[in-house]
Design a protein around this motif. Structure first.
Motif: not given
Ligand code: ADP
Ligand code: MG
Length: 708
Positions: A565, A594, A567, A280, A314, A284, A459, A308-309, A462
């Motif tokens: 989602d 993603r 990726p 995480l 989740t 998070q 994360p 943000d997106v 990216r």
């Protein structure tokens, strides 16, 4: 409409129809401005002011500023604009010193001709511009001057400019406000506590209203027009204060309600973290702690998780569900689309397997025995986690012990829907999630009664998405780019806008597009088409194939806008990007980027772009920062649209402007929350007046704000 004034709690609630000189016809027009009562009329603060203290002679009126002149109509009529042939109505007005013209591009001929007869004495006010060698007004404010109005309107005054609606004129508005002030002004009671006025440097509210409607002639017009006068500050503070007071009251009530205290379960958290294929992010972890700390408390949680997106909301939600499940409660997650609900279901199922915890899915497509079975397991309390669309809030679905509720992409649900889910449990904890970063001002108003957690980090690994703006001419280049990514075994989304009134047409576009892509890429790659009208099982199987990389190019209508989602997808092509709103574009772009792969967003846009569309596309190509995008979106659409005020259930602002009055909002919020801390039920004698005001300002909507 009433014939005689109805009895009202206070004279200020008198329908505006009964103000001297109004009557049913004008009242109808005023209603279009949301003015129904005398009090509404007083709250209709002028947009700006015109300075009539000095009337210029025509010869000396300077160019480039707002000016007022008086003269006689010397000629009037229509002429056609050179190339376009557009009609223009022009009058020439003169006094002893010279002539000046005024032009209208939108007008009703018969009305204008009647108004401007030769010899009529008129007042023109507005900005004077230079056109070739003449000076002119464009769409000036006008007054036809007879003996009476000359004294009222023209004489050495600063005049308010009110918002208008068709058939309602500035002069009429001014007269109505004056009449109602004479009749009812005395009933206006200052609402703000006296000690506030001094502490927050405010003026007397009564005087402030009077001053803004009838400015004294020695006042600084520029200060008035900048909305920075002390009178403005006072009324803005007043407006914010009663909004925040309502929110504070509601929050205080919540804290004293009995809820569920979920004990913190270290073991669950550690086990869950081990199951995850990634670590995480710090953000998070931080929000998880915030939420879990809140869940431990014995009153209902009401929290907004903002991120943000692609920031990974989740798994945070799921971890919290596990906490609740570990204490023996049921949980539910509501998502706005079938595709997203199905995706969550797949994800959760995979993560829950090692725990031996089952989960269920409910959408409108799930019917018959399957549905009945789910109903039974929810009712008996066996089903620990149910994921679903709006189908979750149907009456038939009951839970034995619903203790924790997640609402994903909450902005896509109305207040009543969120409330309905909440009611399925007995004071459950609620986590609402959104990818739209809400600017701070809005968060303090729209979500003023919620606690907020923010995931402010993506994360690791990216890469910022590269965004390009293409026109139709660059389509070849688009296909080349797609082809390069496809050869790297990456996948592509191609999205078409869906406009409700022409759903068929859009579908045709998406279908044609998908055929074209098949012709071009079909020999090497698989192309599929996804849209809202497909039966659920087919939608599911297409999404499934895309996720498992059996399909490489997914053409879709905006059904993939939120949450999806995948990726491995690295290209998002948005066709007719000019038709999408900013937050939609940001959400769509968020479907890629993603993973650690470089991703691309190609916005295909028509050359005929409106000014707003240009601005949206420019921002999208400049930044990936969801926060900046939200602020721009707010600036373009205004707070009402941005939030969907209807949905937020809040009172509308009359004076305050969320984009400009942040400083006053902060003060008013602090004042309101401090007051509620001292007097959580507004029981003190000196606060009795507030209840009445809250009731009239919130018009019964206070109970509806946000989730519960
Ligand atoms: P959103 O916040 O937009 O709902 P998701 O929860 O769908 O985002 O997460 C986006 C993707 O990132 C998912 O594939 C998820 O598995 C992955 N993800 C979430 N958290 C992390 C993390 N800490 N490290 C790497 N990947 C993560
Ligand atoms: Mg999501």
């Amino acid at each position: 409409m009433y014939k005689t004034p109805p009895k009202t709690d206070t004279p200020l609630a008198t329908p505006v129809q009964f103000v001297k000189g109004v009557g049913p016809a004008l009242a109808k027009k005023l209603a279009r401005l949301n003015v129904f009562t005398v009090e509404d009329l007083f709250s209709l603060i002028p947009l700006r002011y015109v300075d009539r203290r000095r009337i210029y002679s025509v010869a000396e009126v300077p160019v480039g500023k707002e000016m007022t002149v008086i003269g006689q109509v010397m000629s009037s009529g229509i002429y056609l604009l050179g190339r376009s042939g557009k009609q223009v109505f022009q009058i020439v007005v003169g006094d002893k010193t010279g002539k000046i013209s005024a032009k209208w591009f939108h007008f009703r001929v018969s009305y204008m001709k009647g108004l401007f007869q030769i010899g009529t004495k008129v007042l023109l006010a507005g900005e004077v511009t230079q056109f070739k060698n003449t000076r002119q007004f464009i769409h000036p404010e006008i007054e036809i001057l007879d003996q009476e109005s000359e004294s009222l309107e023209a004489g050495g005054k600063i005049l308010p400019v009110y918002p208008l609606t068709e058939g309602l004129y500035q002069k009429t508005m001014r007269r109505i406000v004056r009449n109602s002030w004479e009749g009812f002004g005395k009933y206006l009671r200052p609402a703000l506590p006296l000690d506030f006025l001094e502490r927050y440097n405010l003026a007397d509210p009564w005087e402030s209203i009077a001053l803004l409607h009838f400015p004294a002639s020695d006042i600084d017009v520029d200060v008035l027009n900048s909305r920075r006068s002390q009178a403005h500050r006072t009324l803005i503070f007043d407006e914010f204060f009663f909004l925040e007071l309502g929110l504070a009251l509601k929050k205080a009530k919540m804290v004293r309600q009995e809820g569920i205290a979920f004990p913190y379960n270290e073991e669950v958290v550690t086990r869950f973290a081990k199951i995850l294929p990634f670590e995480l992010t710090a953000a998070q972890k931080r929000v998880l702690q915030e939420i879990q700390h809140d869940m431990e408390k014995p009153y209902p949680m009401n929290r907004l998780l903002q991120g943000d997106v692609g920031s990974g909301k989740t798994v945070v939600a799921l971890s919290c569900c596990l906490q609740a499940i570990a204490s023996g409660y049921q949980t539910a997650i509501m998502a706005p689309t079938e595709i997203l609900a199905e995706q969550h279901y797949q994800t959760m199922q995979a993560f829950l397997k090692p725990f031996g915890i089952p989960c269920g899915l409910i959408t409108s497509g799930i019917k018959g025995e399957e549905r009945e079975k789910l109903y039974r397991s929810c009712r008996s309390g066996e089903m620990p986690l149910t994921i679903g669309t709006h189908a979750l809030i149907q009456d038939e679905l009951e839970f034995a012990k619903l203790g924790f509720v997640v609402i994903d992409e909450q902005h896509r649900f109305g207040v009543l829907q969120r409330q309905a889910l909440h009611k399925k449990g007995k004071s459950p904890d609620i986590l609402v999630m959104t990818a739209t970063p809400i600017p701070r001002t809005l968060a303090l108003t729209a979500y003023g009664d919620l606690d907020i957690s923010v995931i402010d980090e993506l994360p690791k690994g990216r890469k910022p998405i590269t965004t390009r703006l293409y026109s139709e001419k660059q389509r070849e280049r688009l296909y080349e780019g797609m082809s390069q990514e496809l050869k790297k075994n990456h996948q592509v989304f191609v999205v078409y806008p869906l406009i409700e009134e022409s759903e068929k047409l859009d579908l045709k576009n998406a279908t044609e597009m998908s055929e074209e892509l098949k012709r071009i890429f079909g020999s090497q790659f698989k192309v599929a088409l996804l849209h809202g009208r497909l039966p659920v099982p087919q939608k599911e199987s297409i999404m499934h194939d895309f996720k498992n990389q059996k399909v490489q190019i997914l053409t879709a209508t905006s059904v993939v806008e939120v949450g999806v989602d995948c990726p491995n997808a690295t290209v998002m092509v948005v066709e007719h990007a000019e038709r999408f709103g900013l937050s939609q574009l940001h959400q769509l772009r968020g479907r890629v980027g993603r993973s650690h792969f470089q991703s691309y967003c190609i916005l295909m846009a028509d050359y005929r772009r409106s000014e707003d569309a240009k601005r949206r596309l420019k921002i999208m190509s400049e930044t990936n920062d969801g926060f900046r995008i939200a602020e721009e979106d707010l600036a373009i659409r205004g707070p009402g649209e941005f939030l969907g005020t209807r949905q937020a259930g809040m009172p509308e602002f009359r004076v305050a402007d969320l984009a400009k009055d942040m400083d006053i909002l902060n003060l008013a919020r602090k004042a309101a929350f401090e007051l509620i801390e001292k007097d959580p039920d507004l029981k003190l004698l000196e606060h009795q007046a507030f209840r009445q005001i809250l009731r009239s300002r919130w018009k019964g909507k206070l109970e509806l704000v946000q989730v519960s």
